[in-house]
Scaffold this motif. Structure first.
Motif, short mmCIF file in Angstrom:
data_model
loop_
_atom_site.label_atom_id
_atom_site.label_comp_id
_atom_site.label_asym_id
_atom_site.label_seq_id
_atom_site.Cartn_x
_atom_site.Cartn_y
_atom_site.Cartn_z
N VAL A 270 0.78 -1.19 0.00
CA VAL A 270 -0.10 0.03 -0.01
C VAL A 270 0.84 1.29 -0.07
N ASP A 271 0.23 2.36 -0.26
CA ASP A 271 1.10 3.61 -0.11
C ASP A 271 1.37 4.21 1.29
N VAL A 272 2.79 4.68 1.36
CA VAL A 272 3.19 5.13 2.43
C VAL A 272 2.90 6.75 2.41
N LEU A 273 2.17 7.35 3.05
CA LEU A 273 1.67 8.74 3.21
C LEU A 273 2.58 9.36 3.97
N ARG A 274 2.68 10.56 3.43
CA ARG A 274 3.28 11.81 4.44
C ARG A 274 2.64 12.17 5.41
N ALA A 275 2.72 11.96 6.67
CA ALA A 275 1.74 12.35 7.73
C ALA A 275 2.46 13.25 8.69
N ASN A 276 1.67 14.33 9.11
CA ASN A 276 2.28 15.17 10.24
C ASN A 276 3.57 15.96 9.62
N TYR A 277 3.54 16.19 8.39
CA TYR A 277 4.56 17.04 7.64
C TYR A 277 5.98 15.85 7.49
N ALA A 278 6.51 15.22 8.11
CA ALA A 278 7.55 14.65 8.05
C ALA A 278 7.42 13.32 8.56
N PHE A 279 6.40 12.58 8.67
CA PHE A 279 6.27 11.28 9.36
C PHE A 279 5.67 10.28 8.30
N ARG A 280 5.25 8.88 8.62
CA ARG A 280 4.61 8.07 7.77
C ARG A 280 3.17 7.55 8.38
N ALA A 281 2.39 7.33 7.61
CA ALA A 281 0.94 6.82 7.83
C ALA A 281 0.43 5.71 6.68
N VAL A 282 -0.41 4.89 7.06
CA VAL A 282 -0.98 4.01 6.11
C VAL A 282 -2.50 4.25 6.25
N ALA A 283 -3.44 4.06 5.25
CA ALA A 283 -4.68 4.21 5.50
C ALA A 283 -5.08 2.80 5.70
N LEU A 284 -6.36 2.77 6.53
CA LEU A 284 -6.82 1.52 7.09
C LEU A 284 -8.26 1.36 7.11
N ASP A 285 -8.75 0.10 6.92
CA ASP A 285 -10.44 -0.03 6.81
C ASP A 285 -10.54 -0.32 8.46
N PRO A 286 -11.84 -0.60 8.75
CA PRO A 286 -12.08 -1.10 10.22
C PRO A 286 -11.48 -2.41 10.27
N GLY A 287 -11.34 -2.89 11.63
CA GLY A 287 -10.92 -4.27 11.67
C GLY A 287 -9.66 -4.40 12.43
N ALA A 288 -9.06 -5.64 12.34
CA ALA A 288 -7.57 -6.01 12.97
C ALA A 288 -6.69 -6.07 11.66
N HIS A 289 -5.35 -5.46 11.74
CA HIS A 289 -4.36 -5.48 10.74
C HIS A 289 -3.11 -5.71 10.94
N HIS A 290 -2.29 -6.07 10.04
CA HIS A 290 -0.89 -6.46 10.41
C HIS A 290 -0.07 -5.37 9.30
N VAL A 291 0.61 -4.37 9.79
CA VAL A 291 1.23 -3.36 8.84
C VAL A 291 2.56 -3.67 9.14
N GLU A 292 3.32 -3.64 8.11
CA GLU A 292 4.87 -3.67 8.05
C GLU A 292 5.32 -2.59 6.97
N PHE A 293 6.36 -2.00 7.64
CA PHE A 293 7.24 -1.02 6.92
C PHE A 293 8.79 -1.44 6.67
N ILE A 294 9.13 -1.72 5.58
CA ILE A 294 10.39 -2.02 5.20
C ILE A 294 11.23 -1.06 4.23
N PHE A 295 12.37 -0.66 4.60
CA PHE A 295 13.21 0.22 3.73
C PHE A 295 13.84 -0.39 2.78
N LYS A 296 13.32 -0.08 1.50
CA LYS A 296 13.88 -0.71 0.31
C LYS A 296 14.54 0.39 -0.72
N PRO A 297 15.33 0.98 -0.53
CA PRO A 297 15.71 2.37 -1.23
C PRO A 297 16.17 1.74 -2.93
N VAL A 298 15.80 2.30 -3.65
CA VAL A 298 16.07 1.81 -5.20
C VAL A 298 17.54 2.45 -5.30
N SER A 299 17.91 3.62 -4.82
CA SER A 299 19.45 3.94 -4.87
C SER A 299 20.26 3.06 -4.37
#
Length: 329
Positions: A270-299
């Motif tokens: 899913v998309d990583v959104l820019r939240a609170n100007y400098a941080f990260r967020a993910v949009a969620l539907d109601p319910g229980a979720h497992h969210v994983e952020f992984i750093f995979k820079p193309v450079s």
């Protein structure tokens, strides 16, 4: 001949410059204690931390005018300044002790343009407003030069600096956790407007996220009693969260937004959104979720491939040259 000698000296200088700072302990003149010491303010913070992730800040952030007054000490020698810096952990020395800073040094050790803008734009804010900003940045414990008076602050320690200035450590109550669920959205329309909104905040952004643009529009303030966020894995290049939400909203992670971070919601990218100007967020539907952020820079991947290709070419050239010499002889 001269150029060959100069090249050899340059290579020796680069190797020395790269390795020497990492191997001070090899010198008989420098002990391990001199390299691996723990600043006293870091020790006090460790004694008072609860285990939850938090940030700190440098002592001159809340009182930037005090260093210009010059500390009045009976001994202004280099030895006194070394001792002062060592005990107080000046110059971000707590980073070696895994202390995570706000603003200038983000939690994931990335100096981004956003963190620099936050630092410069907030430098002249009143202390009370700075404390609100720090609370919204997950900053819960930090040092300050001199006494600070605010109902949100509790002094947890102090250091004797052998000078006319007190060096105190405070706990800030009510700060946001590193990760939280937000069902209320402030949509600003631009990154600059998001920065302005964050700096203008007079209260905690609890249950609220600031977004440049919001992909989930039907969000509403709800009771947070049934919402929960738990960080189950935290590493420099991987963060895993378990979320339970009773409405559509966002998982907000107060780690720096930076190109190369990928997000996976229940195994789906899913998309990583820019939240609170400098941080990260993910949009969620109601319910229980497992969210994983992984750093995979193309450079990084591109650089690794180029390095491998260069190494293979270099080895091939060396092997071919050696084979030719063998054939000639």
């Amino acid at each position: 001949r001269c150029s060959a000698d100069a090249l050899g000296l340059l290579v020796l200088f680069l190797i020395t410059a790269e390795l020497l700072p990492q191997n001070f302990g090899l010198s008989p003149l420098i002990s391990g204690a001199d390299v691996d010491y723990v600043p006293e303010f870091v020790s006090i913070i460790r004694q008072n931390q609860t285990g939850a992730l938090f940030r700190s800040v440098t002592p001159d952030y809340l009182t930037p005018e005090l260093p210009n007054l010059r500390l009045s000490a009976p001994n202004r020698s280099i030895a006194w300044r070394v001792l002062y810096n060592k005990r107080c952990g000046r110059n971000f020395d707590g980073i070696r002790q895994k202390l995570q800073y706000s603003l200038y040094q983000p939690v994931d050790y990335l100096n981004s343009q956003e963190s620099a803008a936050l630092m410069s734009r907030s430098a002249n804010l009143p202390v009370a407003q700075k404390l609100t900003l720090l609370a919204n940045l997950n900053c819960t414990m930090f040092p300050a030069i001199g006494e600070l008076k605010d109902s949100r602050l509790t002094q947890i320690g102090a250091l004797d600096t052998l000078s006319n200035q007190d060096y105190r450590l405070y706990r800030l109550s009510g700060a946001l956790p590193r990760a939280y669920f937000a069902s209320s959205v402030i949509e600003t329309g631009s990154r600059q407007a998001s920065l302005d909104r964050l700096l203008e905040a007079r209260s905690l952004l609890q249950n609220t996220v600031i977004l440049d643009s919001a992909p989930v529009t039907e969000t509403r303030p709800v009771s947070t009693d049934l919402n929960s966020v738990r960080i189950t894995r935290y590493e420099n290049n991987r963060v895993t969260c378990e979320v339970t939400a009773d409405s559509a909203g966002y998982l907000v992670l107060l780690d720096s937004w930076y190109p190369g971070w990928k997000a996976y919601l229940d195994g789906r990218k899913v998309d990583v959104l820019r939240a609170n100007y400098a941080f990260r967020a993910v949009a969620l539907d109601p319910g229980a979720h497992h969210v994983e952020f992984i750093f995979k820079p193309v450079s990084f991947i591109a650089g690794a491939l180029i390095s491998c290709a260069t190494l293979l070419i270099g080895v091939s050239i060396a092997v071919c040259a050696s084979f030719r010499n063998i054939v000639r002889h």
